[in-house]
Scaffold this motif. Structure first.
Motif, PDB file in Angstrom:
ATOM      1  N   ARG A   1       0.834  -1.215   0.000  1.00 35.24           N
ATOM      2  CA  ARG A   1       0.000   0.000   0.000  1.00 35.24           C
ATOM      3  C   ARG A   1       0.860   1.253   0.000  1.00 35.24           C
ATOM      4  NH1 ARG A   1      -4.842  -1.163   4.327  1.00 35.24           N
ATOM      5  NH2 ARG A   1      -5.499  -3.117   3.399  1.00 35.24           N
ATOM      6  N   THR A   2       1.924   1.238   0.756  1.00 37.55           N
ATOM      7  CA  THR A   2       2.810   2.399   0.811  1.00 37.55           C
ATOM      8  C   THR A   2       3.456   2.649  -0.542  1.00 37.55           C
ATOM      9  OG1 THR A   2       3.219   2.055   3.156  1.00 37.55           O
ATOM     10  CG2 THR A   2       4.835   3.381   1.959  1.00 37.55           C
TER      11      THR A   2
ATOM     12  N   GLY B   1       0.600   3.810  -2.972  1.00 38.12           N
ATOM     13  CA  GLY B   1       0.139   5.143  -2.607  1.00 38.12           C
ATOM     14  C   GLY B   1       1.162   6.215  -2.920  1.00 38.12           C
ATOM     15  N   TYR B   2       2.411   5.915  -2.653  1.00 35.46           N
ATOM     16  CA  TYR B   2       3.477   6.873  -2.950  1.00 35.46           C
ATOM     17  C   TYR B   2       3.543   7.146  -4.445  1.00 35.46           C
ATOM     18  CZ  TYR B   2       8.043   9.073  -3.208  1.00 35.46           C
ATOM     19  OH  TYR B   2       9.064   9.952  -3.453  1.00 35.46           O
TER      20      TYR B   2
ATOM     21  N   ARG C   1       0.623   9.377  -5.408  1.00 32.86           N
ATOM     22  CA  ARG C   1       0.864  10.735  -4.900  1.00 32.86           C
ATOM     23  C   ARG C   1       1.906  11.479  -5.733  1.00 32.86           C
ATOM     24  NH1 ARG C   1       3.462  11.581   0.895  1.00 32.86           N
ATOM     25  NH2 ARG C   1       4.042  13.727   0.670  1.00 32.86           N
TER      26      ARG C   1
ATOM     27  N   LEU D   1      -4.930  10.834   0.931  1.00 35.72           N
ATOM     28  CA  LEU D   1      -3.960  10.308  -0.034  1.00 35.72           C
ATOM     29  C   LEU D   1      -2.732  11.213  -0.111  1.00 35.72           C
ATOM     30  CD1 LEU D   1      -3.437   8.143  -2.238  1.00 35.72           C
ATOM     31  CD2 LEU D   1      -4.579   9.678  -3.842  1.00 35.72           C
TER      32      LEU D   1
ATOM     33  N   GLY E   1      -0.277  11.014   2.694  1.00 35.22           N
ATOM     34  CA  GLY E   1       0.442   9.758   2.867  1.00 35.22           C
ATOM     35  C   GLY E   1      -0.254   8.755   3.767  1.00 35.22           C
TER      36      GLY E   1
ATOM     37  N   TYR F   1      -1.827   6.081   3.349  1.00 34.30           N
ATOM     38  CA  TYR F   1      -2.116   5.013   2.381  1.00 34.30           C
ATOM     39  C   TYR F   1      -2.814   3.817   3.022  1.00 34.30           C
ATOM     40  CZ  TYR F   1       1.565   7.782   0.192  1.00 34.30           C
ATOM     41  OH  TYR F   1       2.327   8.814  -0.280  1.00 34.30           O
TER      42      TYR F   1
ATOM     43  N   GLU G   1      -5.409  -2.122  -1.550  1.00 33.35           N
ATOM     44  CA  GLU G   1      -4.514  -2.256  -2.696  1.00 33.35           C
ATOM     45  C   GLU G   1      -5.301  -2.110  -3.999  1.00 33.35           C
ATOM     46  OE1 GLU G   1      -4.665  -4.514  -0.248  1.00 33.35           O
ATOM     47  OE2 GLU G   1      -2.654  -4.863   0.537  1.00 33.35           O
TER      48      GLU G   1
ATOM     49  N   LEU H   1      -5.992   1.510  -4.783  1.00 30.02           N
ATOM     50  CA  LEU H   1      -4.787   2.197  -5.247  1.00 30.02           C
ATOM     51  C   LEU H   1      -4.434   1.785  -6.671  1.00 30.02           C
ATOM     52  CD1 LEU H   1      -2.819   1.978  -1.905  1.00 30.02           C
ATOM     53  CD2 LEU H   1      -3.684   4.081  -2.962  1.00 30.02           C
TER      54      LEU H   1
END
Length: 107
Positions: A31-32, A35-36, A39, A66, A69, A71, A76, A79
């Motif tokens: 997810r990180t 999400g990154y 973003r 979002l 951060g 996330y 998933e 995203l």
């Protein structure tokens, strides 16, 4: 004067969430990473939050989450759908794990 003290450290496994013994560490890392990526694309486009909300078909408070951060608040799948709406191709590759390599890696 020299510092003779030693510094103890543990080398990362490549997943900070696993290193902290968090439950669902692999999912948190995924997810990180996703999400990154979302973003960064949005920041590069220089869109306002209302434009992002329209583009991603989400509400403004979710855009705020979002862009801050947060996330972990998005699945998933969600995203992945944002990446598709941002004209990104998502490829998932499954292969045999090899000793010493990371389990998760997104580019």
């Amino acid at each position: 004067m020299s510092d003779t003290s030693t510094h103890d450290y543990v080398e990362s496994s490549g997943n900070v969430f696993a290193d902290m013994n968090l439950e669902d560490a692999d999912e948190l890392l995924t997810r990180t990473q996703l999400g990154y990526s979302v973003r960064q694309i949005l920041k590069e486009r220089g869109l306002k939050q209302q434009d992002i909300a329209t583009l991603l078909e989400i509400k403004q408070p979710e855009v705020s989450n979002l862009m801050q951060g947060k996330y972990h608040l998005f699945s998933e799948g969600r995203l992945f759908s944002f990446l598709r709406k941002l004209d990104r191709k998502v490829i998932i590759q499954i292969s045999q794990h090899q000793e010493g390599s990371l389990f998760n890696r997104l580019r």
